[in-house]
Design a protein around this motif. Structure first.
Motif, PDB file in Angstrom:
ATOM      1  N   SER A 100       0.839  -1.195   0.000  1.00 13.49           N
ATOM      2  CA  SER A 100       0.000   0.000   0.000  1.00 13.49           C
ATOM      3  C   SER A 100       0.880   1.254   0.000  1.00 13.49           C
ATOM      4  O   SER A 100       1.917   1.295   0.668  1.00 13.49           O
ATOM      5  CB  SER A 100      -0.893  -0.001   1.240  1.00 13.49           C
ATOM      6  OG  SER A 100      -1.524   1.255   1.381  1.00 13.49           O
ATOM      7  N   TYR A 101       0.410   2.266  -0.713  1.00 12.45           N
ATOM      8  CA  TYR A 101       1.139   3.534  -0.763  1.00 12.45           C
ATOM      9  C   TYR A 101       0.342   4.655  -0.100  1.00 12.45           C
ATOM     10  O   TYR A 101       0.695   5.825  -0.210  1.00 12.45           O
ATOM     11  CB  TYR A 101       1.486   3.891  -2.212  1.00 12.45           C
ATOM     12  CG  TYR A 101       2.340   2.815  -2.847  1.00 12.45           C
ATOM     13  CD1 TYR A 101       3.688   2.729  -2.561  1.00 12.45           C
ATOM     14  CD2 TYR A 101       1.779   1.857  -3.680  1.00 12.45           C
ATOM     15  CE1 TYR A 101       4.476   1.722  -3.097  1.00 12.45           C
ATOM     16  CE2 TYR A 101       2.559   0.846  -4.231  1.00 12.45           C
ATOM     17  CZ  TYR A 101       3.897   0.788  -3.933  1.00 12.45           C
ATOM     18  OH  TYR A 101       4.676  -0.217  -4.464  1.00 12.45           O
ATOM     19  N   ASP A 102      -0.712   4.286   0.613  1.00 15.63           N
ATOM     20  CA  ASP A 102      -1.541   5.266   1.302  1.00 15.63           C
ATOM     21  C   ASP A 102      -0.854   5.743   2.578  1.00 15.63           C
ATOM     22  O   ASP A 102      -0.169   4.974   3.253  1.00 15.63           O
ATOM     23  CB  ASP A 102      -2.893   4.644   1.686  1.00 15.63           C
ATOM     24  CG  ASP A 102      -3.706   4.229   0.469  1.00 15.63           C
ATOM     25  OD1 ASP A 102      -3.508   4.830  -0.605  1.00 15.63           O
ATOM     26  OD2 ASP A 102      -4.530   3.308   0.602  1.00 15.63           O
ATOM     27  N   ASP A 103      -1.050   7.005   2.887  1.00 11.92           N
ATOM     28  CA  ASP A 103      -0.609   7.586   4.164  1.00 11.92           C
ATOM     29  C   ASP A 103       0.866   7.378   4.460  1.00 11.92           C
ATOM     30  O   ASP A 103       1.244   7.059   5.582  1.00 11.92           O
ATOM     31  CB  ASP A 103      -1.449   7.034   5.322  1.00 11.92           C
ATOM     32  CG  ASP A 103      -2.933   7.290   5.128  1.00 11.92           C
ATOM     33  OD1 ASP A 103      -3.281   8.406   4.700  1.00 11.92           O
ATOM     34  OD2 ASP A 103      -3.734   6.367   5.383  1.00 11.92           O
ATOM     35  N   LEU A 104       1.710   7.578   3.471  1.00 16.46           N
ATOM     36  CA  LEU A 104       3.157   7.489   3.699  1.00 16.46           C
ATOM     37  C   LEU A 104       3.645   8.761   4.381  1.00 16.46           C
ATOM     38  O   LEU A 104       3.128   9.856   4.117  1.00 16.46           O
ATOM     39  CB  LEU A 104       3.898   7.293   2.373  1.00 16.46           C
ATOM     40  CG  LEU A 104       3.752   5.926   1.743  1.00 16.46           C
ATOM     41  CD1 LEU A 104       4.307   5.931   0.315  1.00 16.46           C
ATOM     42  CD2 LEU A 104       4.448   4.871   2.580  1.00 16.46           C
ATOM     43  N   PRO A 105       4.647   8.657   5.244  1.00 15.74           N
ATOM     44  CA  PRO A 105       5.197   9.844   5.902  1.00 15.74           C
ATOM     45  C   PRO A 105       5.796  10.819   4.887  1.00 15.74           C
ATOM     46  O   PRO A 105       6.274  10.413   3.819  1.00 15.74           O
ATOM     47  CB  PRO A 105       6.293   9.282   6.808  1.00 15.74           C
ATOM     48  CG  PRO A 105       6.000   7.832   6.947  1.00 15.74           C
ATOM     49  CD  PRO A 105       5.295   7.420   5.694  1.00 15.74           C
ATOM     50  N   ASP A 106       5.794  12.078   5.233  1.00 21.57           N
ATOM     51  CA  ASP A 106       6.391  13.096   4.366  1.00 21.57           C
ATOM     52  C   ASP A 106       7.916  13.094   4.455  1.00 21.57           C
ATOM     53  O   ASP A 106       8.591  13.325   3.456  1.00 21.57           O
ATOM     54  CB  ASP A 106       5.861  14.492   4.732  1.00 21.57           C
ATOM     55  CG  ASP A 106       4.396  14.660   4.366  1.00 21.57           C
ATOM     56  OD1 ASP A 106       3.938  14.030   3.380  1.00 21.57           O
ATOM     57  OD2 ASP A 106       3.697  15.410   5.087  1.00 21.57           O
ATOM     58  N   ARG A 108       9.707   7.758   5.221  1.00 19.62           N
ATOM     59  CA  ARG A 108       8.981   7.158   4.098  1.00 19.62           C
ATOM     60  C   ARG A 108       9.695   5.901   3.617  1.00 19.62           C
ATOM     61  O   ARG A 108       9.067   4.874   3.369  1.00 19.62           O
ATOM     62  CB  ARG A 108       8.828   8.183   2.974  1.00 19.62           C
ATOM     63  CG  ARG A 108       7.864   7.759   1.905  1.00 19.62           C
ATOM     64  CD  ARG A 108       7.429   8.921   1.015  1.00 19.62           C
ATOM     65  NE  ARG A 108       8.511   9.469   0.215  1.00 19.62           N
ATOM     66  CZ  ARG A 108       8.997  10.698   0.315  1.00 19.62           C
ATOM     67  NH1 ARG A 108       8.509  11.549   1.190  1.00 19.62           N
ATOM     68  NH2 ARG A 108       9.976  11.101  -0.471  1.00 19.62           N
ATOM     69  N   GLU A 143       9.119   3.142   6.152  1.00 17.73           N
ATOM     70  CA  GLU A 143       7.750   2.638   6.061  1.00 17.73           C
ATOM     71  C   GLU A 143       7.559   1.774   4.814  1.00 17.73           C
ATOM     72  O   GLU A 143       6.932   0.719   4.877  1.00 17.73           O
ATOM     73  CB  GLU A 143       6.752   3.806   6.050  1.00 17.73           C
ATOM     74  CG  GLU A 143       5.306   3.390   6.015  1.00 17.73           C
ATOM     75  CD  GLU A 143       4.854   2.589   7.216  1.00 17.73           C
ATOM     76  OE1 GLU A 143       3.897   1.795   7.055  1.00 17.73           O
ATOM     77  OE2 GLU A 143       5.429   2.725   8.319  1.00 17.73           O
ATOM     78  N   ARG A 156       6.504  -2.135   4.796  1.00 16.99           N
ATOM     79  CA  ARG A 156       5.335  -2.618   4.059  1.00 16.99           C
ATOM     80  C   ARG A 156       5.726  -3.733   3.086  1.00 16.99           C
ATOM     81  O   ARG A 156       4.970  -4.682   2.890  1.00 16.99           O
ATOM     82  CB  ARG A 156       4.671  -1.463   3.322  1.00 16.99           C
ATOM     83  CG  ARG A 156       3.984  -0.486   4.261  1.00 16.99           C
ATOM     84  CD  ARG A 156       3.337   0.653   3.527  1.00 16.99           C
ATOM     85  NE  ARG A 156       2.824   1.659   4.450  1.00 16.99           N
ATOM     86  CZ  ARG A 156       2.051   2.673   4.107  1.00 16.99           C
ATOM     87  NH1 ARG A 156       1.690   2.818   2.830  1.00 16.99           N
ATOM     88  NH2 ARG A 156       1.633   3.536   5.000  1.00 16.99           N
TER      89      ARG A 156
END
Length: 160
Positions: A27-33, A38, A41, A45
């Motif tokens: 999933s690539y939703d809600d990745l840290p800035d 990032r 994360e 994942r």
């Protein structure tokens, strides 16, 4: 079998497509800035996606899928590393290093016997394996901690 061979001509090609299908689960939703967060994360994942499939790491290992899901993951991870300050060569090679590390660790985790720690303790002998005996308390199969340690060792090379 003939129907599969009509669409997919070789076993290697079928494995590439299967490996790419596994990566569809990232999933690539809600990745840290923050770029390094990032990257962490995304790596996490990727590992969780491999673990979600029986022998997921073994399936992906040894393939070379230049396919949409695999390329999307690589692109996102490279982008995070470039944003963190890595030059192009370092970003590319760091992605390879992260990939190989995760595949190796996850493959070991998926193949590890339940009694792995006890088995190791039985076969490591002080007279024959003194260095292993000395670090034995740190060789337990805590794959989450080993993942974090290894990923941090790799990412520490990126100029932040």
């Amino acid at each position: 079998m003939n129907t599969v061979l009509w669409h997919v001509k070789t076993k290697a090609r079928m494995l590439e497509l299967m490996a790419d299908a596994v990566l569809a689960g990232v999933s690539y939703d809600d990745l840290p800035d923050a770029p390094l967060e990032r990257a962490r994360e995304l790596a996490g994942r990727y590992r969780r996606t491999l673990l979600a499939h029986r022998d997921g790491a073994a399936l992906v290992t040894g393939t070379y899928p230049a396919e949409p899901n695999t390329l999307r993951f690589a692109d996102r991870l490279i982008d995070a590393l470039l944003d963190a300050g890595a030059d192009e060569r370092q970003a590319a090679w760091t992605v390879w290093t992260i990939n190989y590390f995760i595949l190796g660790l996850t493959q070991e985790e998926q193949a590890a016997p339940d009694e792995g720690d006890e088995r190791l303790a039985r076969v490591v002998k002080p007279g024959t394996h003194p260095a292993l005996q000395r670090v034995m308390p740190h060789l337990r199969q805590d794959f989450d901690e080993r993942f974090t340690f290894g990923l941090e060792a790799i990412l520490s090379q990126i100029p932040a």
